[in-house]
Scaffold this motif. Structure first.
Motif, mmCIF file in Angstrom:
data_model
loop_
_atom_site.group_PDB
_atom_site.id
_atom_site.type_symbol
_atom_site.label_atom_id
_atom_site.label_comp_id
_atom_site.label_asym_id
_atom_site.label_seq_id
_atom_site.Cartn_x
_atom_site.Cartn_y
_atom_site.Cartn_z
ATOM 1 N N SER A 124 0.836 -1.200 0.000
ATOM 2 C CA SER A 124 0.000 0.000 0.000
ATOM 3 C C SER A 124 0.873 1.253 0.000
ATOM 4 N N ASP A 125 0.253 2.375 -0.363
ATOM 5 C CA ASP A 125 0.971 3.655 -0.348
ATOM 6 C C ASP A 125 1.451 3.977 1.063
ATOM 7 N N HIS A 126 0.664 3.586 2.073
ATOM 8 C CA HIS A 126 1.040 3.854 3.470
ATOM 9 C C HIS A 126 2.306 3.069 3.856
ATOM 10 N N VAL A 127 2.384 1.799 3.447
ATOM 11 C CA VAL A 127 3.572 0.983 3.718
ATOM 12 C C VAL A 127 4.781 1.587 3.015
ATOM 13 N N LEU A 128 4.597 1.978 1.756
ATOM 14 C CA LEU A 128 5.679 2.595 0.988
ATOM 15 C C LEU A 128 6.145 3.891 1.653
ATOM 16 N N LEU A 129 5.227 4.707 2.091
ATOM 17 C CA LEU A 129 5.568 5.975 2.733
ATOM 18 C C LEU A 129 6.349 5.754 4.026
ATOM 19 N N ASN A 130 5.920 4.817 4.852
ATOM 20 C CA ASN A 130 6.651 4.507 6.088
ATOM 21 C C ASN A 130 8.062 3.999 5.780
ATOM 22 N N HIS A 131 8.171 3.152 4.779
ATOM 23 C CA HIS A 131 9.475 2.639 4.361
ATOM 24 C C HIS A 131 10.369 3.796 3.891
ATOM 25 N N TRP A 132 9.823 4.656 3.041
ATOM 26 C CA TRP A 132 10.598 5.740 2.443
ATOM 27 C C TRP A 132 11.097 6.746 3.492
ATOM 28 N N THR A 133 10.254 7.091 4.460
ATOM 29 C CA THR A 133 10.713 8.045 5.478
ATOM 30 C C THR A 133 11.856 7.458 6.292
ATOM 31 N N ARG A 134 11.846 6.169 6.505
ATOM 32 C CA ARG A 134 12.947 5.524 7.231
ATOM 33 C C ARG A 134 14.226 5.525 6.402
ATOM 34 N N VAL A 135 14.100 5.240 5.114
ATOM 35 C CA VAL A 135 15.268 5.290 4.228
ATOM 36 C C VAL A 135 15.874 6.696 4.239
ATOM 37 N N GLN A 136 15.049 7.702 4.101
ATOM 38 C CA GLN A 136 15.540 9.079 4.059
ATOM 39 C C GLN A 136 16.151 9.518 5.397
ATOM 40 N N ALA A 137 15.582 9.067 6.505
ATOM 41 C CA ALA A 137 16.149 9.397 7.820
ATOM 42 C C ALA A 137 17.525 8.755 7.993
ATOM 43 N N VAL A 138 17.688 7.508 7.527
ATOM 44 C CA VAL A 138 19.000 6.848 7.591
ATOM 45 C C VAL A 138 20.008 7.608 6.734
ATOM 46 N N LEU A 139 19.604 8.011 5.541
ATOM 47 C CA LEU A 139 20.505 8.797 4.687
ATOM 48 C C LEU A 139 20.916 10.104 5.367
ATOM 49 N N ALA A 140 19.976 10.753 6.031
ATOM 50 C CA ALA A 140 20.285 12.004 6.731
ATOM 51 C C ALA A 140 21.246 11.764 7.893
ATOM 52 N N ALA A 141 21.055 10.675 8.629
ATOM 53 C CA ALA A 141 21.959 10.357 9.746
ATOM 54 C C ALA A 141 23.344 9.994 9.233
ATOM 55 N N ASP A 142 23.402 9.297 8.100
ATOM 56 C CA ASP A 142 24.680 8.912 7.496
ATOM 57 C C ASP A 142 25.498 10.147 7.130
ATOM 58 N N GLY A 143 24.847 11.176 6.633
ATOM 59 C CA GLY A 143 25.505 12.454 6.410
ATOM 60 C C GLY A 143 26.311 12.609 5.136
ATOM 61 N N ARG A 144 26.319 11.621 4.264
ATOM 62 C CA ARG A 144 27.109 11.747 3.033
ATOM 63 C C ARG A 144 26.320 12.335 1.876
ATOM 64 N N GLY A 145 25.066 12.659 2.104
ATOM 65 C CA GLY A 145 24.261 13.341 1.095
ATOM 66 C C GLY A 145 24.060 12.540 -0.173
ATOM 67 N N LEU A 146 24.180 13.210 -1.308
ATOM 68 C CA LEU A 146 23.885 12.613 -2.602
ATOM 69 C C LEU A 146 24.878 11.546 -3.041
#
Length: 193
Positions: A124-146
């Motif tokens: 579902s879109d809700h499952v995808l959205l929850n997954h995506w916000t977690r991916v983006q938060a991990v990327l932000a914590a990692d700090g290497r950007g693009l």
């Protein structure tokens, strides 16, 4: 600006704020000032939050705080989506990352999420959205950007832990969602734990 304290893990303070009349920078500074004042048990009028210009191209501005003119060793992160901003503060040794999304993403955003997601089609879109916000938060914590692509982020099955495939650093994930916002905090371990 209206804001609410979010249910963050011990040692981390986080707030969600919204005000269509304020630009993103004003919301970030106001929330960060409130959080630093609470973290340091200081009067908010003595707190100053500024951005340190990145030393290299492609890096984000790092927020720094002073209380009564003295630097405070904290990690300060903030992210915005439309007129809402979420900010968090923690001990300087604790890496943190945030992501915020609207509960009802548009079709362009959903396509982008699906293109970079490891989820099997049919969710579902809700499952995808929850997954995506977690991916983006991990990327932000990692700090290497693009330099790190979303496809490189791995999440455990209950979505409680995430990591980037080329590093041996794991981040805990905390759902801070509130009202119409899906919010995820990714955070590393505290010193001594």
């Amino acid at each position: 600006m209206d804001s609410v304290l979010l249910d963050a893990p011990e040692g981390i303070l986080a707030r969600l704020g919204w005000d269509p009349r304020l630009d993103e920078r004003a919301r970030v500074v106001a929330l960060a000032r409130e959080l630093v004042a609470a973290h340091e048990n200081a009067d908010a009028t003595t707190v100053r939050v500024d951005g340190e210009t990145p030393a290299q191209s492609g890096h984000h501005v790092q927020l720094e705080a002073t209380v009564a003119g003295k630097p405070v060793p904290l990690t300060i992160k903030a992210v915005s989506f439309r007129t809402a901003t979420v900010a968090a503060v923690a001990d300087a040794a604790v890496p943190i990352g945030l992501d915020i999304r609207d509960l009802t993403p548009d079709e362009v955003t959903l396509r982008e999420m699906r293109r970079h997601s490891h989820l099997i089609d049919g969710g579902s879109d809700h499952v995808l959205l929850n997954h995506w916000t977690r991916v983006q938060a991990v990327l932000a914590a990692d700090g290497r950007g693009l330099r790190v692509h979303p496809e490189q982020v791995r999440l455990d099955a209950p979505l409680n832990k995430g990591w980037v495939s080329d590093r041996r650093v794991f981040y805990r994930l905390k759902d801070l969602s509130r009202d119409a916002w899906v919010i995820t905090l990714a955070y590393g371990g505290f010193p001594g734990h």
